[in-house]
Structures are given as C-alpha cells and as structure tokens.
Design a protein around this motif. Structure first.
Motif, PDB file in Angstrom:
ATOM      1  N   ASN A  25       0.847  -1.191   0.000  1.00 17.86           N
ATOM      2  CA  ASN A  25       0.000   0.000   0.000  1.00 17.86           C
ATOM      3  C   ASN A  25       0.892   1.254   0.000  1.00 17.86           C
ATOM      4  O   ASN A  25       1.558   1.550   0.982  1.00 17.86           O
ATOM      5  N   PHE A  26       0.870   1.964  -1.134  1.00 18.06           N
ATOM      6  CA  PHE A  26       1.871   3.033  -1.245  1.00 18.06           C
ATOM      7  C   PHE A  26       1.533   4.237  -0.365  1.00 18.06           C
ATOM      8  O   PHE A  26       2.402   4.963   0.075  1.00 18.06           O
ATOM      9  N   THR A  27       0.237   4.445  -0.045  1.00 10.70           N
ATOM     10  CA  THR A  27      -0.121   5.535   0.886  1.00 10.70           C
ATOM     11  C   THR A  27       0.542   5.263   2.225  1.00 10.70           C
ATOM     12  O   THR A  27       1.162   6.147   2.829  1.00 10.70           O
ATOM     13  N   GLN A  28       0.414   4.026   2.660  1.00 12.44           N
ATOM     14  CA  GLN A  28       1.040   3.662   3.949  1.00 12.44           C
ATOM     15  C   GLN A  28       2.558   3.830   3.879  1.00 12.44           C
ATOM     16  O   GLN A  28       3.172   4.368   4.789  1.00 12.44           O
ATOM     17  N   ALA A  29       3.125   3.388   2.762  1.00 12.62           N
ATOM     18  CA  ALA A  29       4.586   3.460   2.620  1.00 12.62           C
ATOM     19  C   ALA A  29       5.090   4.892   2.758  1.00 12.62           C
ATOM     20  O   ALA A  29       6.182   5.145   3.252  1.00 12.62           O
ATOM     21  N   LEU A  30       4.262   5.861   2.318  1.00 11.08           N
ATOM     22  CA  LEU A  30       4.718   7.258   2.323  1.00 11.08           C
ATOM     23  C   LEU A  30       4.312   8.030   3.573  1.00 11.08           C
ATOM     24  O   LEU A  30       4.841   9.119   3.821  1.00 11.08           O
ATOM     25  N   THR A  31       3.347   7.492   4.348  1.00 11.99           N
ATOM     26  CA  THR A  31       2.818   8.307   5.451  1.00 11.99           C
ATOM     27  C   THR A  31       2.893   7.657   6.846  1.00 11.99           C
ATOM     28  O   THR A  31       2.732   8.348   7.842  1.00 11.99           O
ATOM     29  N   LYS A  32       3.110   6.339   6.903  1.00 13.99           N
ATOM     30  CA  LYS A  32       2.989   5.692   8.221  1.00 13.99           C
ATOM     31  C   LYS A  32       4.325   5.368   8.882  1.00 13.99           C
ATOM     32  O   LYS A  32       4.387   4.994  10.033  1.00 13.99           O
ATOM     33  N   PHE A  33       5.390   5.446   8.131  1.00 16.84           N
ATOM     34  CA  PHE A  33       6.692   5.049   8.684  1.00 16.84           C
ATOM     35  C   PHE A  33       7.641   6.234   8.712  1.00 16.84           C
ATOM     36  O   PHE A  33       7.284   7.327   8.281  1.00 16.84           O
ATOM     37  N   SER A  34       8.838   5.989   9.181  1.00 16.62           N
ATOM     38  CA  SER A  34       9.816   7.065   9.156  1.00 16.62           C
ATOM     39  C   SER A  34      10.899   6.686   8.148  1.00 16.62           C
ATOM     40  O   SER A  34      11.425   5.571   8.217  1.00 16.62           O
ATOM     41  N   PRO A  35      11.266   7.509   7.207  1.00 13.50           N
ATOM     42  CA  PRO A  35      10.723   8.859   6.977  1.00 13.50           C
ATOM     43  C   PRO A  35       9.368   8.843   6.280  1.00 13.50           C
ATOM     44  O   PRO A  35       9.015   7.874   5.620  1.00 13.50           O
ATOM     45  N   LYS A  36       8.637   9.970   6.437  1.00 15.51           N
ATOM     46  CA  LYS A  36       7.386  10.165   5.695  1.00 15.51           C
ATOM     47  C   LYS A  36       7.707  11.094   4.517  1.00 15.51           C
ATOM     48  O   LYS A  36       8.752  11.751   4.520  1.00 15.51           O
ATOM     49  N   PHE A  37       6.774  11.185   3.558  1.00 17.69           N
ATOM     50  CA  PHE A  37       7.086  12.030   2.384  1.00 17.69           C
ATOM     51  C   PHE A  37       7.272  13.497   2.789  1.00 17.69           C
ATOM     52  O   PHE A  37       7.958  14.260   2.100  1.00 17.69           O
ATOM     53  N   THR A  38       6.670  13.889   3.921  1.00 15.13           N
ATOM     54  CA  THR A  38       6.789  15.282   4.379  1.00 15.13           C
ATOM     55  C   THR A  38       8.218  15.594   4.863  1.00 15.13           C
ATOM     56  O   THR A  38       8.588  16.757   4.957  1.00 15.13           O
ATOM     57  N   ASP A  39       8.999  14.532   5.174  1.00 16.96           N
ATOM     58  CA  ASP A  39      10.381  14.778   5.625  1.00 16.96           C
ATOM     59  C   ASP A  39      11.302  15.188   4.473  1.00 16.96           C
ATOM     60  O   ASP A  39      12.425  15.613   4.687  1.00 16.96           O
ATOM     61  N   LEU A  40      10.797  15.037   3.255  1.00 14.79           N
ATOM     62  CA  LEU A  40      11.603  15.335   2.072  1.00 14.79           C
ATOM     63  C   LEU A  40      11.894  16.826   1.930  1.00 14.79           C
ATOM     64  O   LEU A  40      12.940  17.232   1.413  1.00 14.79           O
ATOM     65  N   ILE A  41      10.954  17.639   2.408  1.00 12.35           N
ATOM     66  CA  ILE A  41      10.991  19.088   2.153  1.00 12.35           C
ATOM     67  C   ILE A  41      10.700  19.810   3.464  1.00 12.35           C
ATOM     68  O   ILE A  41       9.913  19.316   4.281  1.00 12.35           O
ATOM     69  N   ASN A  42      11.302  20.975   3.662  1.00 15.22           N
ATOM     70  CA  ASN A  42      11.015  21.747   4.862  1.00 15.22           C
ATOM     71  C   ASN A  42       9.569  22.276   4.809  1.00 15.22           C
ATOM     72  O   ASN A  42       9.244  23.164   4.033  1.00 15.22           O
ATOM     73  N   CYS A  43       8.693  21.639   5.619  1.00 13.37           N
ATOM     74  CA  CYS A  43       7.273  22.017   5.591  1.00 13.37           C
ATOM     75  C   CYS A  43       6.678  21.737   6.959  1.00 13.37           C
ATOM     76  O   CYS A  43       7.326  21.119   7.807  1.00 13.37           O
ATOM     77  N   SER A  44       5.424  22.194   7.174  1.00 20.00           N
ATOM     78  CA  SER A  44       4.824  21.919   8.490  1.00 20.00           C
ATOM     79  C   SER A  44       3.898  20.712   8.439  1.00 20.00           C
ATOM     80  O   SER A  44       3.557  20.119   9.450  1.00 20.00           O
ATOM     81  N   GLY A  45       3.493  20.327   7.230  1.00 13.32           N
ATOM     82  CA  GLY A  45       2.622  19.160   7.124  1.00 13.32           C
ATOM     83  C   GLY A  45       2.352  18.844   5.666  1.00 13.32           C
ATOM     84  O   GLY A  45       2.834  19.552   4.771  1.00 13.32           O
ATOM     85  N   GLY A  46       1.586  17.781   5.446  1.00 16.10           N
ATOM     86  CA  GLY A  46       1.299  17.416   4.069  1.00 16.10           C
ATOM     87  C   GLY A  46       0.043  16.562   3.973  1.00 16.10           C
ATOM     88  O   GLY A  46      -0.547  16.171   4.999  1.00 16.10           O
ATOM     89  N   ALA A  47      -0.353  16.310   2.731  1.00 21.17           N
ATOM     90  CA  ALA A  47      -1.530  15.470   2.520  1.00 21.17           C
ATOM     91  C   ALA A  47      -1.304  14.592   1.305  1.00 21.17           C
ATOM     92  O   ALA A  47      -0.669  15.023   0.343  1.00 21.17           O
ATOM     93  N   LEU A  48      -1.812  13.364   1.395  1.00 19.23           N
ATOM     94  CA  LEU A  48      -1.744  12.465   0.246  1.00 19.23           C
ATOM     95  C   LEU A  48      -3.175  12.142  -0.152  1.00 19.23           C
ATOM     96  O   LEU A  48      -3.965  11.682   0.682  1.00 19.23           O
ATOM     97  N   PHE A  49      -3.506  12.428  -1.391  1.00 21.15           N
ATOM     98  CA  PHE A  49      -4.863  12.209  -1.886  1.00 21.15           C
ATOM     99  C   PHE A  49      -4.802  11.087  -2.906  1.00 21.15           C
ATOM    100  O   PHE A  49      -4.123  11.199  -3.920  1.00 21.15           O
ATOM    101  N   ASN A  50      -5.471   9.971  -2.593  1.00 21.30           N
ATOM    102  CA  ASN A  50      -5.405   8.827  -3.496  1.00 21.30           C
ATOM    103  C   ASN A  50      -6.764   8.143  -3.508  1.00 21.30           C
ATOM    104  O   ASN A  50      -7.300   7.803  -2.451  1.00 21.30           O
ATOM    105  N   GLU A  51      -7.312   7.967  -4.697  1.00 23.42           N
ATOM    106  CA  GLU A  51      -8.634   7.350  -4.867  1.00 23.42           C
ATOM    107  C   GLU A  51      -9.649   7.964  -3.927  1.00 23.42           C
ATOM    108  O   GLU A  51     -10.339   7.266  -3.177  1.00 23.42           O
ATOM    109  N   ASN A  52      -9.672   9.284  -3.889  1.00 21.25           N
ATOM    110  CA  ASN A  52     -10.629  10.041  -3.071  1.00 21.25           C
ATOM    111  C   ASN A  52     -10.426   9.967  -1.562  1.00 21.25           C
ATOM    112  O   ASN A  52     -11.229  10.469  -0.796  1.00 21.25           O
ATOM    113  N   GLU A  53      -9.381   9.262  -1.147  1.00 15.35           N
ATOM    114  CA  GLU A  53      -9.056   9.160   0.284  1.00 15.35           C
ATOM    115  C   GLU A  53      -7.965  10.163   0.599  1.00 15.35           C
ATOM    116  O   GLU A  53      -7.009  10.290  -0.170  1.00 15.35           O
ATOM    117  N   ILE A  54      -8.113  10.843   1.761  1.00 11.37           N
ATOM    118  CA  ILE A  54      -7.059  11.783   2.129  1.00 11.37           C
ATOM    119  C   ILE A  54      -6.325  11.285   3.366  1.00 11.37           C
ATOM    120  O   ILE A  54      -6.953  10.888   4.347  1.00 11.37           O
TER     121      ILE A  54
END
Ligand code: BLA
Length: 508
Positions: free
Chosen positions: A336-365
């Motif tokens: 599950n690629f959503t999980q791969a990018l958001t549930k473990f460390s690092p998350k996709f938000t660690d890639l860039i200096n930001c305060s948070g992020g969102a992944l939108f996939n098949e209408n799920e956020i």
C-alpha cells in the motif's frame, strides 16, 4: 465626478511605466555629449545640444562632418579598423577646451556608432586601482551568509566612492524589491527592510540593466541636452553612458530628495537578481573607470552568490535524495503506497522543509503533521490544483487562488503539490504564514487613472515607512524544494508502473 476604478477592479496589468520608450529618449545628461555617427560614411549624424559648452562646437558645426573634426586622424583610423575587425571598442582620452575627456564608443544593437564624451574625472593611479580590485575580490566571501555578503558589497562601494547611502536591493519573483543591506551616513534614516513595488522600476528599465550593467545620474536637477537634429529613425541609447533620464524617474528621485544616483545591476544566471542602488544628496560624478569597477564588484558578488546558491542547492538535494531513496525502499516493500509514504519514518513530508502534508489517493485523504482539515484540503485540490495544467504546482499564497484559504493561513499558506501520472493522486506539502506585516517605502497603492486599458501611474510623493498588514504568505518554495518534489513524483510513477506490470504478468 469621474471615479476611477482601482487597478484591482480593472485588472489592468499594463502601465504607462512599462510602455515608456526610455531607450530612444534622444537626450544626453548635462555632464557629457552624445554623438551618433554613420561610420560607413564617416559622418556625424547627431550631437547633443551641450556640445557647444563642453567641446566648443555647436551641433550644427559638427553634423555632416567627419569625425576628424573632433579627433585625430589616427584615432579615427584606429576606431574604424576595430569596428571593421569586429573587435572590442575601448575608451580614449581626448581633450577639448583644455579639459580632459574620455570618448567612449559603442555600436548599438542595429550597428550604429554612438560616442559618449564625458569628463575624465579624477585619475586613479594604477596601483590604487589594483588595490581597489584586490579588495573587492578579497572582501566578498562566498563562505559568508548572503546577508553578510550583501553588506560587504555595499560597504565596499560606500568606502570606495562615498555615496551618502548605498543599498542592496533584491527583487522577488514578481519584481517587487526589498532593501536587504544598507550602509549610510549617520544622519539619514534607515531604509533597511523596506519594500518597493515592481512599478517603481518598470520592465524597460530592468531590461536595460541586463545590457548596460551600471547607470549614473550625476545631477537630478540637470538640464537635458537633446540630440540635434531629430532623425526619422530614433537611435537606441540603451548602452550609452549618458542616456538622458525619464522625467518620471527624475520626479521620483526629486520626491526622495536625492541629488544623484548610481545603480549597478546584480545579474544571477542571466536574470536580474537585484541592484546596488547608491544615492547622494548633492550632485555627484564618478568617472567611467570607477563605474567599471562597480560593475566588476557586482560581477564578483554575483559569481560568488551563484556558487553559494548552487552549493546550497546541492546540499539540500543531497539530503532530500537520501530520504527519497528510503521512501523508495518503503514503497518497494509495502504494497500500500499511501502507507509506505505516510505511516513510517521517513514520511514524504520529511523530504521538504514544511509543516505538514496530505496524500490524496482514490478520493481518500491521509494527513501528516500540521494541516487544514480533510474537507479544506479537498477544496484546495478541487478548486486550485486540479485546474492547473502542469503536474507540479507551487505558491506561497494559496488564498490568491482560493479566497477561503484565508481561514487556514496558520497551517497552509504555502502549498507545493505534485500529481502522479494520470491517476487522481496528489501529494501536497504545506507551509504556514511567515509574516503578518510588510513595511513599504511609501504607500504603494498609488494614485492613477486608467485609459484604453492602460494604468497611468505617477511616482509617490512620500516615501515614509508604510506598514501593510498582510496574511497568508509563507516563505517561498525554493528551487531545491521543487526539484525534490518532482524527483519523488518520478520515483512514485516508476514504482506504480512497475507494480502494474507485475500485476499483469501475474494475471497471465
Ligand atoms: C528607474 N527606478 C528606476 C531605477 C531605480 C528605481 C533604482 C533605475 C535607476 C537608473 O536607471 O538610474 C527605483 N530606486 C528605486 C527604488 C529604490 C531606489 C525602488 O533607490 C529603493 C530604495 N517610477 C515610478 C513610477 C514609474 C517609474 C510610478 O515610481 C512609472 C510611471 C518609472 N523608474 C521609472 C522609469 C525608470 C525608473 C521610467 C527608468 C529611468 C531611466 O532609465 O531613464
């Protein structure tokens, strides 16, 4: 009474300032003489009206004559042979009425010869000149932070040439500018940190700086010297040292109480990054060689800045690449690629200096870190991001695209997003608002009127600090942030395509 709509109401983006043809003004500043010459026929075509005072010949006495009327036969022969051989043209010392002048020849873009004749000014010994250049090379260090480098550059110009106020003026992506370094006489109030709107330096003026590099206005109260006679085809004076000044800009400088100015372009990767703006409260002339050293200083500064920016870019890309590779391992090992990018460390938000992020996939956020609500993120996607033609979108002020974003400026003022191939999949990074006020050098909402779709503007009368409350503006996304996001976009696309292929293979 005729009530004029504001520019916002009219949505006008052409101004009289952008339209003024400042390159064909056909006037010289008072301190020097402009000659235009048909070099194929060795014939003076035009001379500025002040030729009589400075050179002792009226334009009428010069026009139609060969250049030998003013220069020695040998000088003229050398000049023409250089033009013929397409070699660089160099200034020559000349004298008129017992005064030393410098004759500075150049060819215009359409191959017309212009000769600027200006006072030689104070001579600088070659040793002092060399010392000046060594100082410039030594004292601007790319190991220093950008602000310190800017301070060094303006301090050097102040020390070397003695203008009352020397500023580093940096353009933003919309050509508004900010004074980011300043050295000044003690009695002057500081303009450090003040912002100025793009219309103060219209596009034609910025374009000339890309070609000419340095521009001196030696006396704001000068009497312009028109070129005589007027020709049908106006001569392009973009590269002239003496080009007369737009009356609008003269009014601007007078409103600022400035008596003379020197402006030097800072060009980074072919674009105007900023200007070194020098003001003097009396008339002030510095000679051609001194202006060339200012240009040299600006070049040294921008080379070091370019080096610094590419080092910062590489450092950031190297660290985001490490995270991207880890994310790739997670995507390869978790189906599950959503999980791969958001549930473990690092998350996709660690890639860039930001305060948070969102992944939108098949209408799920899936939300990570500090973010607006799910409903608000969906609005950003539907109202803004889906309407963009490109697959990478970035803004530091999302409320410009979606007004209701004013309700969540503390979590998402800046938005960077990528779209994954043709799927309805988006990744978003958020940044909160960075500052709530901007200090302007005078209220930029200037008076004006609109005629035939053109906004007519006048220079401001007052340059007093004017604080504007702003909201919803984040720190801008840097080029390395955008690069990191699009690298991740490629990675995800590859992983998804490979997984699809694997699935098809398994079905067969
Ligand atoms: C030019 N305006 C300029 C230049 C600067 C500024 C640096 C270039 C100067 C030069 O060519 O010598 C503005 N100067 C500033 C700012 C600071 C400063 C922002 O010191 C801040 C510290 N100006 C207006 C409006 C118009 C306008 C409303 O305010 C147009 C309607 C025009 N500015 C204008 C024009 C030029 C100019 C036409 C070019 C002048 C020329 O090259 O003849």
């Amino acid at each position: 009474m005729n009530i004029t709509p504001t520019p916002q109401q009219q949505n006008v983006d052409i101004t009289n300032c952008d339209r003024e043809p400042i390159h064909i003004i056909e006037q010289s500043q008072q301190h020097g003489v402009i000659l235009t010459v048909n070099y194929q026929e060795n014939k003076i075509l035009q001379a500025s009206s002040n030729a009589i005072n400075l050179l002792g010949f009226s334009p009428q006495e010069l026009v139609g004559n060969p250049l030998e009327k003013l220069f020695s036969e040998e000088e003229v022969r050398t000049l023409f042979s250089k033009i013929e051989a397409k070699q660089n043209l160099y200034p020559r010392e000349v004298s008129f009425k017992n005064q030393q002048y410098l004759a500075i020849p150049h060819l215009t873009e359409d191959e017309k010869l212009v000769i600027d004749i200006e006072p030689f000014g104070e001579t600088l010994s070659p040793i002092l000149f060399q010392e000046e250049l060594t100082k410039i090379l030594k004292e601007i260090k790319d190991t220093d932070p950008v602000k310190v480098m800017c301070h060094q550059a303006v301090s050097l110009i102040k020390d070397l040439y003695g203008y009352d106020r020397v500023m580093m003026y940096h353009f933003d992506e919309e050509w508004n500018g900010e004074v980011i370094a300043e050295v000044k006489e003690e009695n002057l109030e500081s303009w450090l940190g003040l912002h100025y709107p793009a219309t103060d330096i219209p596009k034609p003026a910025r374009q000339i700086f890309l070609k000419q590099g340095v521009r001196m206005i030696s006396d704001v109260n000068y009497q312009p010297a028109p070129l005589f006679p007027e020709l049908k085809e106006k001569i392009n004076l973009s590269k002239s040292e003496l080009r007369g000044v737009s009356p609008i800009h003269i009014e601007y400088l007078k409103n600022m109480n400035v008596g003379a100015s020197l402006t030097v372009a800072v060009i980074l990767n072919g674009d105007l990054w900023g200007l070194i703006a020098c003001h003097h409260y009396q008339p002030k002339f510095i000679n051609y060689h001194q202006r060339q050293s200012c240009k040299f200083l600006a070049q040294v500064f921008s080379n070091k800045l370019a080096l610094k920016e590419s080092n910062t870019f590489l450092e950031n890309i190297n660290s985001s690449e490490k995270i991207r590779k880890q994310l790739l391992i997670q995507m390869n090992s978790i189906s599950n690629f959503t999980q791969a990018l958001t549930k473990f460390s690092p998350k996709f938000t660690d890639l860039i200096n930001c305060s948070g992020g969102a992944l939108f996939n098949e209408n799920e956020i899936t939300l990570v870190g500090k973010t607006p609500t799910e409903k608000q993120v969906k609005k950003i996607i539907n109202k803004v991001i889906k309407k963009q033609s490109g697959s990478v979108f970035q803004t530091k002020q999302i409320s410009r695209y979606y007004e209701k974003a004013q309700n969540f400026t503390a979590t998402a003022s800046g938005v960077l997003s990528i779209k994954i191939s043709n799927e309805e999949t988006y990744l978003l990074w958020f940044r909160p608002e960075a500052s709530t006020t901007v200090d302007w050098g005078g209220n930029p909402e200037k008076q004006g009127y609109v005629k035939d779709g053109v906004q007519f503007l006048h220079p401001r009368k007052s340059f007093e600090r004017w604080t504007q409350k702003v909201s919803g503006i984040a720190n801008a996304w840097e080029s390395y942030d955008i690069e990191a996001a699009s690298n991740l976009q490629d990675t995800i696309t590859h992983v998804l395509v490979r997984k699809q292929k694997d699935e098809i293979k398994n079905l067969n």
